[in-house]
Design an enzyme around this catalytic site. Structure first.
Site, PDB file in Angstrom:
ATOM      1  N   LEU A 179       0.852  -1.189   0.000  1.00  0.00           N
ATOM      2  CA  LEU A 179       0.000   0.000   0.000  1.00  0.00           C
ATOM      3  C   LEU A 179       0.891   1.244   0.000  1.00  0.00           C
ATOM      4  O   LEU A 179       1.681   1.447   0.916  1.00  0.00           O
ATOM      5  CB  LEU A 179      -0.923  -0.009   1.214  1.00  0.00           C
ATOM      6  CG  LEU A 179      -1.787  -1.271   1.390  1.00  0.00           C
ATOM      7  CD1 LEU A 179      -2.792  -1.081   2.521  1.00  0.00           C
ATOM      8  CD2 LEU A 179      -2.497  -1.651   0.098  1.00  0.00           C
ATOM      9  N   ARG A 200       2.214  15.165   6.820  1.00  0.00           N
ATOM     10  CA  ARG A 200       3.148  15.564   7.882  1.00  0.00           C
ATOM     11  C   ARG A 200       4.588  15.633   7.379  1.00  0.00           C
ATOM     12  O   ARG A 200       5.450  16.197   8.045  1.00  0.00           O
ATOM     13  CB  ARG A 200       3.039  14.595   9.060  1.00  0.00           C
ATOM     14  CG  ARG A 200       1.730  14.743   9.851  1.00  0.00           C
ATOM     15  CD  ARG A 200       1.573  13.618  10.848  1.00  0.00           C
ATOM     16  NE  ARG A 200       2.710  13.541  11.766  1.00  0.00           N
ATOM     17  CZ  ARG A 200       2.952  12.492  12.550  1.00  0.00           C
ATOM     18  NH1 ARG A 200       2.151  11.433  12.498  1.00  0.00           N
ATOM     19  NH2 ARG A 200       3.991  12.510  13.365  1.00  0.00           N
TER      20      ARG A 200
END
Length: 447
Positions: free
Chosen positions: A8, A15
């Site tokens: 994935l 961030r």
């Protein structure tokens, strides 16, 4: 047991404060997703499926640089990890075997850990989840276990106070039969605090269908995820310390291990000595018995047995250093071959060149390889000698045993055993130096 790996890699990673997809930030000179691929490769997967999203074209390009048979799926909307796994369905079509779900921002899952998960599957467990004992469980999902194995994975935001006291936490890595995994993720709902489709819900769904689930554990460090630049720096430190320890175990001498920096694909033979403050970029191979002295920077190069590099040398891509050859201080080599026993010891640039066996290149020599448009090659034969402070204007060939006088600019080929002198004749003017100095001093006094 056949295996497919699903990685994935769709998240943006806000961030990170970067336009670059999170999984392309590098650890040890390789994108994080490549580290995840290396983990997957320990299982020798028949298929490798990478689920992309943000910056998908960039991620796909980086993955293909390392594995050109990878399959790609796109998660156009980031609706959760179960939704991401669903996107791999087309890539799993016709596949009969297990699937393991890994993460492009979790670079340190070991081959031993994945082998333990595969063993648990071989023992008949339908769904295997990787967990770890967390020093600070915080926001991690908790693994709720019982006498009959893994009962549920509870997200921290959904957990009861009793469940929050559990320290066995979820890494997100799961393994199951591929068809069963897809069937389970299709059944996952999004009735939760974030409105996302959680992969963790497949444990409860599997148990409700009478399937067995189990947790395999690993060291917490293996599950380190990277979500910020601080995390990235910490991951780089972990990679470097791990790689240094492995080097020492493999018979490599590091005189100051904490100052040596390795790349993901660095290959070093036994009995190599590496001095302090050496940096390995990508694509470096160093063979047995070579010595890398202090403050060298190496990338894209091959160093043969017994060669000596540095101190303060830079080897750039395409540098091939033969057995017993020497590249000394403040020497740069790029796209050039130094055959066995050749010496380039001081303050020299060798680019787009071939240096013959036992040739000696004097201090301050440069190969003038670029004419502003094209690169040209310099060929120096075996046992040739190039005097200090010479400029070799390519394309040019110095034959075996050829000599170049110090300070020469060489623009024509030099034959075997010939001496090339390419400099203006020296003229001495008796007393002129002293008269010039006296005149200049007199002018200075008048100012």
């Amino acid at each position: 047991m056949k295996t497919a790996a699903i990685i994935l890699a769709a998240g943006q990673g806000t961030r990170m404060q970067s336009d670059l997809p999170k999984v392309l930030h590098q650890i040890g000179c390789a994108p994080m997703v490549v580290h995840a691929m290396a983990s997957a490769n320990t299982l020798e997967p028949e298929r490798l499926i990478v689920v992309t999203g943000h910056g998908g074209d960039l991620v796909e390009g980086a993955v293909r640089d390392w594995r050109d048979d990878a399959i790609f799926a796109v998660q156009a909307e980031q609706l959760g990890t179960a939704h991401a796994v669903q996107q791999a369905a087309a890539g799993l079509e016709g596949f009969d075997g297990d699937a393991v779900v890994l993460y492009g921002d979790t670079p340190f899952i070991s081959g031993d850990t994945l082998a333990a998960m595969r063993d648990a599957r071989a023992d008949g467990t339908a769904v295997v989840v990787l967990g770890f004992e967390a020093a600070n469980p915080g926001g991690y999902g908790r693994l709720v276990t019982g006498p009959d194995g893994l009962q549920a994975i509870v997200e921290a935001k959904e957990a009861t106070p009793e469940q929050l006291a559990i320290t066995l936490c979820n890494s997100g890595v799961v393994m199951a039969d591929a068809a069963i995994l897809l069937d389970l993720v299709r059944a996952v709902g999004n009735d939760n605090a974030k409105g996302e489709y959680y992969l963790t819900d497949i444990v409860g769904l599997a148990r409700s269908r009478g399937m067995t689930c189990a947790a395999v554990t690993c060291a917490e460090q293996e599950t380190m995820g990277v979500n910020s630049r601080t995390d990235l720096a910490a991951a780089e430190a972990v990679f470097q310390w791990t790689r240094r320890a492995r080097a020492l175990e493999e018979g490599i001498t590091l005189t100051a291990p904490e100052t040596v920096h390795f790349a993901f694909d660095t290959h070093i033979g036994r009995d190599v000595t590496i001095a302090p403050n050496v940096v390995f970029g990508p694509g470096v191979t160093v063979e047995t018995g070579a010595e890398i002295r202090a403050f060298c920077h190496l990338e894209g190069c091959h160093i043969a047995e017994g060669a000596q590099i540095g101190p303060y040398a830079r080897l750039r891509p395409g540098a091939e250093v033969g057995g017993g050859a020497r590249v000394g201080n403040f020497v740069e080599v790029k796209n050039a071959v130094l055959h066995a026993g050749a010496k380039v010891n001081h303050l020299t640039y060798i680019g787009d060149a071939e240096i013959g066996e036992r040739a000696n290149i004097g201090a301050g020599t440069i190969t003038c390889n670029y004419d502003g448009v094209f690169k040209h090659k310099t060929i120096i034969g075996a046992d040739a000698f190039v005097g200090s402070n010479s400029a070799l204007v390519a394309p040019v060939t110095i034959a075996d045993g050829g000599y170049v006088a110090s300070g020469s600019v060489v623009t024509s080929d030099v034959g075997p055993g010939d001496l090339a002198i390419g400099r203006a004749r020296q003229v001495n003017k008796p007393g002129l130096g002293a008269r010039m100095v006296a005149r200049l001093r007199a002018l200075k006094e008048k100012r």
